[in-house]
Design an enzyme around this catalytic site. Structure first.
Site, PDB file in Angstrom:
ATOM      1  N   LYS A 175     -69.265 -20.801  57.614  1.00  0.00           N
ATOM      2  CA  LYS A 175     -69.795 -19.748  58.484  1.00  0.00           C
ATOM      3  C   LYS A 175     -70.598 -20.378  59.617  1.00  0.00           C
ATOM      4  O   LYS A 175     -71.166 -21.456  59.432  1.00  0.00           O
ATOM      5  CB  LYS A 175     -70.688 -18.798  57.669  1.00  0.00           C
ATOM      6  CG  LYS A 175     -70.033 -18.181  56.441  1.00  0.00           C
ATOM      7  CD  LYS A 175     -68.966 -17.185  56.803  1.00  0.00           C
ATOM      8  CE  LYS A 175     -68.386 -16.530  55.537  1.00  0.00           C
ATOM      9  NZ  LYS A 175     -67.355 -15.534  55.852  1.00  0.00           N
ATOM     10  N   HIS A 294     -55.079 -16.272  51.004  1.00  0.00           N
ATOM     11  CA  HIS A 294     -56.060 -15.233  51.309  1.00  0.00           C
ATOM     12  C   HIS A 294     -55.338 -13.894  51.418  1.00  0.00           C
ATOM     13  O   HIS A 294     -54.210 -13.830  51.901  1.00  0.00           O
ATOM     14  CB  HIS A 294     -56.802 -15.545  52.610  1.00  0.00           C
ATOM     15  CG  HIS A 294     -58.066 -14.747  52.758  1.00  0.00           C
ATOM     16  ND1 HIS A 294     -58.062 -13.416  53.141  1.00  0.00           N
ATOM     17  CD2 HIS A 294     -59.368 -15.072  52.566  1.00  0.00           C
ATOM     18  CE1 HIS A 294     -59.313 -12.972  53.181  1.00  0.00           C
ATOM     19  NE2 HIS A 294     -60.119 -13.956  52.823  1.00  0.00           N
TER      20      HIS A 294
END
Length: 453
Positions: A175, A294
């Site tokens: 992040k 994902h």
């Protein structure tokens, strides 16, 4: 077998619209071992009998259309049609029922999840005679399972490649997901891996944007992997997202990852599509790469309770198409799921044979006949205080994926990774000593805190 009576040459062709249930509702039908079985949650328009709606679903997802056509006489509908063979009410829902449909195996192309879904769910969900429709589960017959390669490697081969046993694997999503330069991104990867994580991860929407082109990211992440491996003596990896606008570009990125010598790549299998996913899975098996999956976009399909498709169906499809990891929900954290239901499809990902168990949402017994298993990935909104619950719920064959739970540590990325690793090893040790993680989890973490950042 002969065609329908209405289309036999001796009777002649009779045009017109007829009720679906006359042809496609067959409660006396005994399912075959080779049939694909589907459980649909049906919400019909008012005034339509369940038998007619269940038959309509079977018809519109197999050989039927809205009217009788003369070409019905050129084939055997009894051989190729889908059949609604059982209907049961949904407890607590007066207007809904479960329709069970059997599809002959000859309707489907071998080794193609794309074709399977195009047939079963490609058209019928827009049928205006239904207010809502949800595919709850599929039974994939052994004969069809054997036409798929499945995961590139599977759980045991992955553990052997990584030389890591006896505990869940640890990961971290870097992040902020967007905006970092490739060099700063690689620095964050290095700090997390050096701190004790097994993997770091590209976020699902990190592909090749102007602020960080894919080739630069791959190079700096590979540098971080090799540097952290040299310092820790452990095998490390970063999920390099190979998802791209074309299959050719996707494979080009996977080829570059292989040339760098990294152990794993990643794909967004729903936005990328099943054809692309199966293509990448085959490449990964042939070239020794692990494949992380994902599920970006899944909630568009599976979030509504009455319409769409349950994630257990998408999980089964992924095991057939191919992937070594897939995000599966957490049961705890910010994206909490129903525990029994979640563990039901986690077992469908990992185990070889799963018995029917309606309390866990499993409508059919599923035999995977040794198709390699998939590691479930628990991620989003979890941190070290969730570690006891995650260790107890998911067991060793899982990946615990922390983002803010690593990078949000007040001392930085590496101490956050250390905290994750210490907490995990404390929980695994306590479990192996016979301690109850559910009741003693907080105490176990506090004890570990004495020697950890």
């Amino acid at each position: 077998m002969s065609p329908q009576t209405e289309t036999k040459a001796g009777v002649g062709f009779k045009a017109g619209v007829k009720e679906y249930k006359l042809t496609y509702y067959t409660p006396e039908y005994e399912t075959k071992d080779t049939d694909i079985l589907a459980a649909f949650r049906v919400t019909p328009q008012p005034g339509v009998p369940p038998e007619e709606r269940g038959a309509a679903v079977a018809a519109e997802s197999s050989t039927g259309t809205w009217t009788t056509v003369w070409t019905d006489g050129l084939t055997s509908l009894d051989r190729y049609k889908g059949r609604c063979y059982h209907i049961e009410p949904v407890p607590g829902e007066e207007e809904q029922f479960i329709a069970y449909v059997a599809y002959p195996l000859d309707l489907f192309e071998e080794g193609s999840v794309t074709n399977m879904f195009t047939s079963i769910v490609g058209n019928v969900f827009g049928f205006k005679a239904l207010r809502a429709l949800r595919l709850e589960d599929l039974r994939i017959p052994v004969a069809y399972v054997k036409t798929f390669q499945g995961p590139p490697h599977g759980i045991q081969v992955e553990r052997d490649k990584l030389n890591k046993y006896g505990r869940p694997l640890l990961g971290c999503t870097i992040k902020p997901k967007l905006g970092l330069s490739a060099k700063n991104y690689g620095r964050a990867v290095y700090e997390c891996l050096r701190g004790g994580l097994d993997f770091t991860k590209d976020d699902e929407n990190v592909n090749s944007q102007p602020f960080m082109r894919w080739r630069d990211r791959f190079l700096f992440c590979a540098e971080a992997i090799y540097k952290s491996q040299a310092e820790t003596g452990e095998i490390k990896g970063h999920y390099l997202n190979a998802t791209a606008g074309t299959c050719e570009e996707m494979i080009k990125r996977a080829v570059f990852a292989r040339e760098l010598g990294v152990p794993i790549v990643m794909h967004d299998y729903l936005t990328g599509g099943f054809t692309a996913n199966t293509t990448l899975s085959h490449y990964c098996r042939d070239n020794g790469l692990l494949l992380h999956i994902h599920r970006a976009m899944h909630a568009v399909i599976d979030r509504q309770k009455n319409h769409g498709m349950h994630f257990r169906v998408l999980a089964k499809a992924l095991r057939m198409s191919g992937g070594d990891h897939i995000h599966s929900g957490t049961v705890v954290g910010k994206l909490e799921g129903e525990r029994d239901i979640t563990l039901g499809f986690v077992d469908l990902l990992r185990d070889d044979y799963i018995e029917k168990d309606r309390s866990r949402g499993i409508y059919f017994t599923q035999d995977w006949v040794s198709l390699p298993g998939v590691l479930p990935v628990a991620s989003r909104g979890i941190h070290v205080w969730h570690m006891p619950a995650l260790t107890e719920i998911f067991g060793d064959d899982s990946v615990l994926q922390f983002g803010g739970g690593t990078l949000g540590h007040p001392w930085g990325n590496a101490p956050g990774a250390v905290a994750n690793r210490v907490a995990l090893e404390a929980c695994v040790k306590a479990r192996n000593e016979g301690r109850d993680l559910a009741s003693e989890g907080g105490e176990i973490i506090r004890e570990a805190c004495k020697w950890s950042p």
